[in-house]
Design a protein around this motif. Structure first.
Motif, PDB file in Angstrom:
ATOM      1  N   UNK A 237       0.833  -1.203   0.000  1.00  0.00           N
ATOM      2  CA  UNK A 237       0.000   0.000   0.000  1.00  0.00           C
ATOM      3  C   UNK A 237       0.870   1.257   0.000  1.00  0.00           C
ATOM      4  N   UNK A 238       1.886   1.249   0.850  1.00  0.00           N
ATOM      5  CA  UNK A 238       2.781   2.404   0.929  1.00  0.00           C
ATOM      6  C   UNK A 238       3.518   2.611  -0.391  1.00  0.00           C
ATOM      7  N   UNK A 239       4.029   1.506  -0.962  1.00  0.00           N
ATOM      8  CA  UNK A 239       4.777   1.629  -2.208  1.00  0.00           C
ATOM      9  C   UNK A 239       3.895   2.125  -3.342  1.00  0.00           C
ATOM     10  N   UNK A 240       2.702   1.548  -3.480  1.00  0.00           N
ATOM     11  CA  UNK A 240       1.830   1.925  -4.587  1.00  0.00           C
ATOM     12  C   UNK A 240       1.441   3.398  -4.504  1.00  0.00           C
ATOM     13  N   UNK A 241       1.141   3.873  -3.290  1.00  0.00           N
ATOM     14  CA  UNK A 241       0.795   5.288  -3.160  1.00  0.00           C
ATOM     15  C   UNK A 241       1.998   6.166  -3.457  1.00  0.00           C
ATOM     16  N   UNK A 242       3.171   5.750  -3.028  1.00  0.00           N
ATOM     17  CA  UNK A 242       4.375   6.535  -3.302  1.00  0.00           C
ATOM     18  C   UNK A 242       4.641   6.631  -4.796  1.00  0.00           C
ATOM     19  N   UNK A 243       4.604   5.474  -5.476  1.00  0.00           N
ATOM     20  CA  UNK A 243       4.923   5.483  -6.907  1.00  0.00           C
ATOM     21  C   UNK A 243       3.892   6.282  -7.705  1.00  0.00           C
ATOM     22  N   UNK A 244       2.642   6.262  -7.257  1.00  0.00           N
ATOM     23  CA  UNK A 244       1.582   6.957  -7.977  1.00  0.00           C
ATOM     24  C   UNK A 244       1.639   8.464  -7.778  1.00  0.00           C
TER      25      UNK A 244
ATOM     26  N   UNK B 131       7.620  22.256  -0.039  1.00  0.00           N
ATOM     27  CA  UNK B 131       8.174  21.041   0.550  1.00  0.00           C
ATOM     28  C   UNK B 131       8.453  19.951  -0.478  1.00  0.00           C
ATOM     29  N   UNK B 132       8.251  20.254  -1.740  1.00  0.00           N
ATOM     30  CA  UNK B 132       8.503  19.329  -2.838  1.00  0.00           C
ATOM     31  C   UNK B 132       7.755  18.007  -2.639  1.00  0.00           C
ATOM     32  N   UNK B 133       8.440  16.892  -2.430  1.00  0.00           N
ATOM     33  CA  UNK B 133       7.787  15.581  -2.372  1.00  0.00           C
ATOM     34  C   UNK B 133       7.432  15.142  -0.945  1.00  0.00           C
ATOM     35  N   UNK B 134       7.495  16.061   0.009  1.00  0.00           N
ATOM     36  CA  UNK B 134       7.249  15.694   1.411  1.00  0.00           C
ATOM     37  C   UNK B 134       5.819  15.197   1.628  1.00  0.00           C
ATOM     38  N   UNK B 135       4.846  15.864   1.012  1.00  0.00           N
ATOM     39  CA  UNK B 135       3.441  15.479   1.217  1.00  0.00           C
ATOM     40  C   UNK B 135       3.159  14.068   0.694  1.00  0.00           C
ATOM     41  N   UNK B 136       3.501  13.735  -0.557  1.00  0.00           N
ATOM     42  CA  UNK B 136       3.276  12.352  -0.999  1.00  0.00           C
ATOM     43  C   UNK B 136       4.093  11.335  -0.214  1.00  0.00           C
TER      44      UNK B 136
END
Length: 271
Positions: A15-22, A32-37
């Motif tokens: 779940x964590x990986x899929x949300x990160x990659x998406x 904050x650039x990519x901090x939120x995702x």
């Protein structure tokens, strides 16, 4: 009584990986650039690792600090941080500052590797193959272009798993192993080879002007240049653009200059 160990499942990690990659690039912002995702991706694991609400808030807040790296190779950082959070939740003495500092310290090195291999090499090679087939009218060009996101997904997933399973050891393995430097050098050379081959094959730059000589055939300037160095003019055009871009990063100026130069050459029957 000893505290019961909290172990993340494969489903939690997926779940964590899929949300990160998406959403790694979609959720970026200038503050904050990519901090939120990143924080959103790790939230699945945070909720399970820290039962107390205060602990969850503290963990999410430390992952909302500035974060920016190459997203594909950044999957390894996510895996490492999840591994550290899991150890911290199970009683290992890991200060919050250590987790934050590790994330910050890894952004630059991982970005350098990822930008070179993913965007400088993999994308160049895949799109070069697709463009070559497209110019030949081959419908496979529309299929080959999808190799880039597919390969990116598989690489990111593998690095995420490596980061989680090996923890901080995986980072040391990537950064200190001499093999990665050899891979970067080889990939860069391959990317340059592909671009050179495409430039030589598909950039057309010829002088069609002829010098008329009495009582003999006219001298074709392009034939003379080809006898000296075949493909000399396309090579000069490429290096002209290259050296200009090294001094000024203005792609619009390059496009406009090439367009004007081509129109003038065509109008006066020179090119």
């Amino acid at each position: 009584m000893d505290k019961k160990e909290i172990k993340l499942t494969k489903q939690d990690l997926n779940k964590s990986f899929f949300r990160y990659y998406t959403f790694a690039e979609l959720g970026s912002n200038y503050e904050r650039m990519q901090a939120v995702p990143f924080a959103s991706s790790i939230s699945y694991c945070i909720e399970k690792l820290y039962p107390e609400r205060d602990e969850q808030v503290e963990a999410i807040e430390r992952h909302l600090q500035f974060f920016n790296t190459e997203a594909t190779f950044g999957g390894m950082i996510l895996g490492v941080i999840i591994s550290m959070e899991e150890q911290k939740a199970n009683g290992v003495t890991i200060p919050s500052e250590t987790i934050t500092s590790l994330k910050t310290g890894l952004m630059g090195p991982i970005a350098g590797i990822g930008d070179t291999l993913i965007w400088g090499t993999l994308k160049t090679v895949v799109l070069s193959m697709a463009l070559t087939l497209a110019l030949q009218g081959n419908v496979l060009s529309g299929v080959i272009v999808f190799l880039f996101p597919i390969a990116g997904y598989l690489i990111c997933n593998r690095l995420f798993s490596l980061g989680y399973n090996l923890g901080t050891k995986s980072i040391n393995k990537v950064l200190k192993d001499g093999l990665i430097n050899q891979l970067i050098d080889a990939s860069s050379a391959m990317g340059l080879f592909m671009m050179g081959a495409l430039s030589a094959s598909y950039i057309t730059f010829e002088i069609i002007t002829e010098i008329k000589v009495k009582n003999t055939d006219p001298i074709v300037i392009q034939n003379v240049l080809d006898e000296i160095v075949p493909g000399l003019l396309p090579l000069l055009a490429i290096f002209s653009v290259y050296f200009y871009l090294k001094k000024k990063d203005n792609y619009i100026a390059i496009v406009v200059a090439i367009l004007i130069f081509s129109l003038i050459g065509s109008y006066f029957n020179i090119l």
